[in-house]
Motif scaffolding. Structure first.
Motif, PDB file in Angstrom:
ATOM      1  N   ASP A  25       0.950  -0.887  -0.512  1.00  0.00           N
ATOM      2  CA  ASP A  25       0.096   0.252  -0.142  1.00  0.00           C
ATOM      3  C   ASP A  25       0.756   1.262   0.295  1.00  0.00           C
ATOM      4  O   ASP A  25       0.991   2.411  -0.573  1.00  0.00           O
ATOM      5  N   CYS A  26       1.786   1.251   1.279  1.00  0.00           N
ATOM      6  CA  CYS A  26       2.799   2.336   1.011  1.00  0.00           C
ATOM      7  C   CYS A  26       3.204   2.621  -0.523  1.00  0.00           C
ATOM      8  O   CYS A  26       4.178   3.852  -0.414  1.00  0.00           O
ATOM      9  N   LEU A  27       3.499   1.786  -1.455  1.00  0.00           N
ATOM     10  CA  LEU A  27       4.277   2.108  -2.423  1.00  0.00           C
ATOM     11  C   LEU A  27       3.521   1.925  -3.808  1.00  0.00           C
ATOM     12  O   LEU A  27       3.438   1.965  -4.540  1.00  0.00           O
ATOM     13  N   GLY A  28       1.833   2.019  -3.353  1.00  0.00           N
ATOM     14  CA  GLY A  28       0.887   2.231  -4.211  1.00  0.00           C
ATOM     15  C   GLY A  28       1.151   1.442  -5.202  1.00  0.00           C
ATOM     16  O   GLY A  28       0.985   1.498  -6.762  1.00  0.00           O
ATOM     17  N   ALA A  29       1.171  -0.270  -5.056  1.00  0.00           N
ATOM     18  CA  ALA A  29       0.952  -1.049  -5.792  1.00  0.00           C
ATOM     19  C   ALA A  29      -0.017  -1.420  -6.533  1.00  0.00           C
ATOM     20  O   ALA A  29      -0.535  -1.026  -5.786  1.00  0.00           O
ATOM     21  N   GLU A  30       0.285  -1.945  -7.800  1.00  0.00           N
ATOM     22  CA  GLU A  30      -1.499  -2.333  -8.508  1.00  0.00           C
ATOM     23  C   GLU A  30      -0.440  -3.217  -9.961  1.00  0.00           C
ATOM     24  O   GLU A  30       0.520  -2.826 -10.696  1.00  0.00           O
ATOM     25  N   LYS A  31      -1.297  -4.149 -10.008  1.00  0.00           N
ATOM     26  CA  LYS A  31      -1.109  -5.574 -10.248  1.00  0.00           C
ATOM     27  C   LYS A  31      -2.204  -5.491 -12.461  1.00  0.00           C
ATOM     28  O   LYS A  31      -3.318  -5.157 -12.237  1.00  0.00           O
ATOM     29  N   LYS A  32      -1.747  -5.108 -12.916  1.00  0.00           N
ATOM     30  CA  LYS A  32      -2.349  -5.785 -14.424  1.00  0.00           C
ATOM     31  C   LYS A  32      -2.203  -6.793 -15.425  1.00  0.00           C
ATOM     32  O   LYS A  32      -0.553  -7.267 -15.045  1.00  0.00           O
ATOM     33  N   ALA A  86      10.323   6.449 -14.419  1.00  0.00           N
ATOM     34  CA  ALA A  86       9.685   6.696 -13.390  1.00  0.00           C
ATOM     35  C   ALA A  86      10.823   7.582 -12.280  1.00  0.00           C
ATOM     36  O   ALA A  86       9.682   8.640 -11.196  1.00  0.00           O
ATOM     37  N   CYS A  87      11.754   7.642 -12.393  1.00  0.00           N
ATOM     38  CA  CYS A  87      12.319   8.456 -11.098  1.00  0.00           C
ATOM     39  C   CYS A  87      12.866   9.519 -11.270  1.00  0.00           C
ATOM     40  O   CYS A  87      13.574  10.893 -10.250  1.00  0.00           O
ATOM     41  N   ILE A  88      12.670  10.433 -12.823  1.00  0.00           N
ATOM     42  CA  ILE A  88      12.518  11.464 -13.440  1.00  0.00           C
ATOM     43  C   ILE A  88      11.125  11.830 -13.211  1.00  0.00           C
ATOM     44  O   ILE A  88      10.626  12.035 -14.679  1.00  0.00           O
ATOM     45  N   PRO A  89      10.744  13.071 -12.820  1.00  0.00           N
ATOM     46  CA  PRO A  89       9.231  13.321 -13.039  1.00  0.00           C
ATOM     47  C   PRO A  89       9.528  13.647 -14.828  1.00  0.00           C
ATOM     48  O   PRO A  89      10.401  14.669 -15.107  1.00  0.00           O
ATOM     49  N   GLY A  90       8.360  14.024 -15.120  1.00  0.00           N
ATOM     50  CA  GLY A  90       7.850  14.342 -16.945  1.00  0.00           C
ATOM     51  C   GLY A  90       8.989  13.778 -18.108  1.00  0.00           C
ATOM     52  O   GLY A  90       9.187  14.460 -18.769  1.00  0.00           O
ATOM     53  N   GLU A  91      10.013  13.485 -17.450  1.00  0.00           N
ATOM     54  CA  GLU A  91      10.693  12.509 -18.700  1.00  0.00           C
ATOM     55  C   GLU A  91       9.932  11.446 -19.359  1.00  0.00           C
ATOM     56  O   GLU A  91       9.705  10.622 -19.071  1.00  0.00           O
ATOM     57  N   THR A 110       7.707   5.225  -7.484  1.00  0.00           N
ATOM     58  CA  THR A 110       8.665   5.217  -7.784  1.00  0.00           C
ATOM     59  C   THR A 110       9.046   6.469  -6.719  1.00  0.00           C
ATOM     60  O   THR A 110       9.892   6.579  -5.855  1.00  0.00           O
ATOM     61  N   LYS A 111       8.068   7.743  -7.297  1.00  0.00           N
ATOM     62  CA  LYS A 111       7.827   8.716  -5.536  1.00  0.00           C
ATOM     63  C   LYS A 111       8.146   8.177  -4.678  1.00  0.00           C
ATOM     64  O   LYS A 111       8.917   8.577  -3.188  1.00  0.00           O
ATOM     65  N   ARG A 112       7.330   7.434  -4.337  1.00  0.00           N
ATOM     66  CA  ARG A 112       6.498   6.862  -3.099  1.00  0.00           C
ATOM     67  C   ARG A 112       7.762   5.757  -2.129  1.00  0.00           C
ATOM     68  O   ARG A 112       8.668   5.472  -1.102  1.00  0.00           O
ATOM     69  N   LEU A 113       8.653   5.198  -3.333  1.00  0.00           N
ATOM     70  CA  LEU A 113       9.726   4.135  -2.749  1.00  0.00           C
ATOM     71  C   LEU A 113      10.668   5.152  -2.851  1.00  0.00           C
ATOM     72  O   LEU A 113      11.375   4.599  -1.986  1.00  0.00           O
ATOM     73  N   LEU A 114      10.792   6.323  -3.421  1.00  0.00           N
ATOM     74  CA  LEU A 114      12.252   6.556  -3.131  1.00  0.00           C
ATOM     75  C   LEU A 114      12.071   8.155  -1.968  1.00  0.00           C
ATOM     76  O   LEU A 114      13.329   8.511  -1.043  1.00  0.00           O
ATOM     77  N   ASN A 115      10.584   8.246  -1.228  1.00  0.00           N
ATOM     78  CA  ASN A 115      10.611   9.128   0.163  1.00  0.00           C
ATOM     79  C   ASN A 115      10.340   8.233   0.871  1.00  0.00           C
ATOM     80  O   ASN A 115       8.841   7.083   1.396  1.00  0.00           O
ATOM     81  N   THR A 116      11.304   7.756   2.117  1.00  0.00           N
ATOM     82  CA  THR A 116      10.361   7.146   3.362  1.00  0.00           C
ATOM     83  C   THR A 116       9.626   7.306   4.324  1.00  0.00           C
ATOM     84  O   THR A 116       9.126   9.204   4.478  1.00  0.00           O
ATOM     85  N   CYS A 117       8.399   5.961   3.940  1.00  0.00           N
ATOM     86  CA  CYS A 117       7.033   6.908   5.053  1.00  0.00           C
ATOM     87  C   CYS A 117       7.356   6.867   6.252  1.00  0.00           C
ATOM     88  O   CYS A 117       8.288   6.439   6.759  1.00  0.00           O
ATOM     89  N   THR A 118       6.479   7.816   7.190  1.00  0.00           N
ATOM     90  CA  THR A 118       6.094   8.048   8.526  1.00  0.00           C
ATOM     91  C   THR A 118       5.297   6.830   9.565  1.00  0.00           C
ATOM     92  O   THR A 118       5.446   6.560  10.341  1.00  0.00           O
ATOM     93  N   GLY A 119       4.950   5.617   8.392  1.00  0.00           N
ATOM     94  CA  GLY A 119       4.638   4.872   9.305  1.00  0.00           C
ATOM     95  C   GLY A 119       4.768   3.604   9.327  1.00  0.00           C
ATOM     96  O   GLY A 119       6.047   3.697   9.741  1.00  0.00           O
ATOM     97  N   CYS A 121       6.032   1.608   7.280  1.00  0.00           N
ATOM     98  CA  CYS A 121       7.204   1.183   6.431  1.00  0.00           C
ATOM     99  C   CYS A 121       8.735   1.618   7.090  1.00  0.00           C
ATOM    100  O   CYS A 121       8.742   2.195   6.977  1.00  0.00           O
ATOM    101  N   SER A 122       9.459   0.244   7.283  1.00  0.00           N
ATOM    102  CA  SER A 122      10.751   0.427   8.274  1.00  0.00           C
ATOM    103  C   SER A 122      11.955  -0.244   7.227  1.00  0.00           C
ATOM    104  O   SER A 122      12.633   0.132   7.511  1.00  0.00           O
ATOM    105  N   HIS A 123      11.457  -0.438   5.461  1.00  0.00           N
ATOM    106  CA  HIS A 123      11.993  -1.761   5.171  1.00  0.00           C
ATOM    107  C   HIS A 123      12.658  -0.194   3.803  1.00  0.00           C
ATOM    108  O   HIS A 123      13.804  -0.344   2.947  1.00  0.00           O
ATOM    109  N   HIS A 124      12.380   1.741   3.517  1.00  0.00           N
ATOM    110  CA  HIS A 124      13.266   2.007   2.730  1.00  0.00           C
ATOM    111  C   HIS A 124      14.728   1.754   2.135  1.00  0.00           C
ATOM    112  O   HIS A 124      14.835   2.288   0.762  1.00  0.00           O
ATOM    113  N   SER A 125      14.943   1.706   3.006  1.00  0.00           N
ATOM    114  CA  SER A 125      16.192   2.083   2.903  1.00  0.00           C
ATOM    115  C   SER A 125      17.052   0.842   2.199  1.00  0.00           C
ATOM    116  O   SER A 125      17.923   1.283   1.122  1.00  0.00           O
TER     117      SER A 125
END
Length: 225
Positions: A25-32, A86-91, A110-119, A121-125
């Protein structure tokens, strides 16, 4: 979601299945799901999520104005694509991503992946470290393709690519991940010219080939053994 499978991938290496589950959920995961030849991302698109192949296979392709297609990479289960864009906005994407066969793709913001959350989820590093490793591996693959294409002759490109595959698989008998057209696209040559050169190489005793299975002749030593 098969979290045991995800835990074996390079992106989630060192993170347990339970920990991965809490991160989705933290990473905004979506399966298609995509059918064969369905375009996943078009050149020119801007994206905010990277993709991971859960099943099937996708091709990273470049098409010019005249419709000529070149396969830059093939991405299978457990591997990611489009992470750089995905790491470069607008590219805008310079390539397209197409399903080579029926495929399931997991998209991660990717934005959520690169920015650690305050919840919780402690494994972003660890995840960020893994993403850096993935990007480095991608750069290596691109450099390898450029190396194979450095020869001006089709035979030179084939020998470079096939020698690498033999060394990688530890045998002079091996299977490549491309069919004839895909191999031609990967090496940046015409399919008919590639087939003709493979025929000449067989007649010269350099190799034997059946579809995507190759047998390279081992070089004899000075004593003819």
């Amino acid at each position: 979601m098969d979290y045991d499978f995800l835990a074996e991938t390079l992106l989630f290496r060192g993170i347990t299945p339970g920990e991965i589950s809490t991160m989705m959920d933290c990473l905004g995961a979506e399966k298609k799901h995509y059918e064969k030849k369905e375009v996943i991302c078009h050149a020119g698109d801007t994206i905010s999520s990277m993709g991971m192949v859960l099943s099937g296979c996708v091709h990273i392709e470049n098409d010019d104005l005249w419709g000529n297609k070149s396969i830059l990479d093939q991405v299978g289960p457990g591997f990611v694509f489009a992470e750089t864009y995905a790491c470069i906005p607008g590219e805008p994407l310079m390539v397209s991503v197409t399903a080579a066969e029926p495929s399931e793709i997991l998209f991660l913001n990717t934005k959520r992946l690169l920015n650690t959350c305050t919840g919780t989820c402690s494994h972003h590093s660890r995840l960020i470290q893994n993403l850096l490793l993935v990007s480095a591996q991608k750069n290596l693959n691109l450099s390898r393709r450029m190396f194979h294409m450095s020869s001006k002759t089709i035979r030179g490109r084939l020998l470079s690519y096939l020698s690498f595959q033999a060394a990688r698989q530890g045998s002079c008998a091996f299977t490549i991940p491309f069919n004839r057209q895909q191999l031609a696209d990967y090496l940046g040559v015409d399919r008919s010219a590639l087939s003709n050169e493979l025929g000449k190489m067989q007649r010269d005793g350099i190799l034997q080939v059946k579809k995507n299975r190759f047998w390279l002749a081992e070089k004899e030593n000075k004593n003819g053994k």
